[in-house]
Scaffold this active site. Sequence first.
Site, PDB file in Angstrom:
ATOM      1  N   ASP A 171     -11.264  -8.088 -17.607  1.00 55.63           N
ATOM      2  CA  ASP A 171     -11.481  -9.289 -18.432  1.00 55.63           C
ATOM      3  C   ASP A 171     -10.172  -9.632 -19.134  1.00 55.63           C
ATOM      4  O   ASP A 171      -9.670  -8.861 -19.947  1.00 55.63           O
ATOM      5  CB  ASP A 171     -12.590  -8.986 -19.442  1.00 55.63           C
ATOM      6  N   HIS A 215       0.825  -1.214   0.000  1.00 54.37           N
ATOM      7  CA  HIS A 215       0.000   0.000   0.000  1.00 54.37           C
ATOM      8  C   HIS A 215       0.861   1.268   0.000  1.00 54.37           C
ATOM      9  O   HIS A 215       0.407   2.338  -0.393  1.00 54.37           O
ATOM     10  CB  HIS A 215      -0.956  -0.001   1.205  1.00 54.37           C
TER      11      HIS A 215
END
Length: 456
Positions: free
Chosen positions: A399, A164
């Site tokens: 995708d 992070h």
Amino acid sequence: MANFSSLKLIDVCKIPPPPTAAAPSSLPLTFFDLLWLRFLPTQRLFFYEFPSNEISFHDVIVPKLKSSLSLALRHYLPLAGNLVWPSQSDTPIIEFVEGDGISMTVAESDSDFYHLSGNGLREVSEFHPLVPQLSVSHDRAAVIAIQVTKFQNKGFSIGITHHHGILDGRSSTSFIKSWAQICIEESFVPISKQMPLYDRSVINDPKDLAKLYAKAWQEVEGPNNKSLNLKFPQTKHGLIRSTLEFTHQNIQNLKEWILNKKIENEIFDSSSSHISSFAIATAYLCVCTAKLEGLKEGELWFVFAADARIRLKPQVPLNYFGNCLVAGFVRLERFGLLSENGIILACDQILKGIRNLDDQALNGCENWGSIMSQLTFDYSKAQGVSLAGSPRFGVYNADFGFGKPKKVEILSAESPYFFSLTDSRNSDVVMEIGVVKERDEMDAFVAIFNQGFESI
């Protein structure tokens, strides 16, 4: 409910960038990055159904994921490097050297694919084997790690763990989508607006906050402690994960109820009609949390992160690579939350908190480094309701050529005080809410959540 499955490791390899990679080979951290320096990493899990039984996982899917990942690193070279803190430097840097790459694990699981990729009650421990650990030591930390796991002829998952302190949700999602596009079309090149921007000069730091925050981390276990080891919260056993949904109809009904109540009580103003789905949904979650906890004295804190790119002056381009988040803090009276108009009170306060960030994004920033470093060393101090993720990231558009994800989970949000927010594969749903609770609390929370919609 426990599903004591086994995981079989097939391969652990390092995916290097192509030799033509053009991104910078070293990159300094800004004060926005340093806030998260030793905070727990972010973990996302994408589930994909096999498009057909003809496609071979080991002969087609894995090689495509590996080759496209390498090509994606042409534009995202820092992800293949490591975080280091040179002795002569005031702040850490990301450094890429020849031979670096991203660790990718390939595995097989005998867990139930449809159970894990559903919305129902699942033990949080069932997901742990599906996401990789970041390689982190005192003086070096990997930026990202990836695991691809096959489930018996049903589908596979891609688990992504990232540091992070190096990138936020917007940057990590941009990388995942670029990788997915390249997996479909190897020659794909992101347009300039989507190409990661590494120019650190777009982050103004006149107060030298980067040095200030770095010093705060060095003093926590200091003096002059330059450790890069990450700090993790204490794990609670037996926690349950569930996914709840806010449909367009839920949000519309809540909004109409709020507006009608305001008109009834003559507290309607011009801003009342501009209530965001985010404010309505999070206000509702705060009310549900207060109801679950019952009549407790005092206040419930709601803490949320907001993208600072659009709030800084001058604005930072949306394709800026790194962290660029500011935090909003909203204090809610528990007594008010439990009243009939609790959601109105919460909504108004949350909207006010958002407006404050729009006007003064960096207000109090001199103190953020010490607050964050102390909080990371004792996560139990964070007793407010917090959020991870955002429905705006569009994670269900990732995708890789095998169809959209069946499900996306944010696994790093593993606390009863954390809710994760994502968009949805279902067009009727505005956002999915990832919830983690103890078993008896989960049943009660789900009941409160559903009853609230019925009562309006």
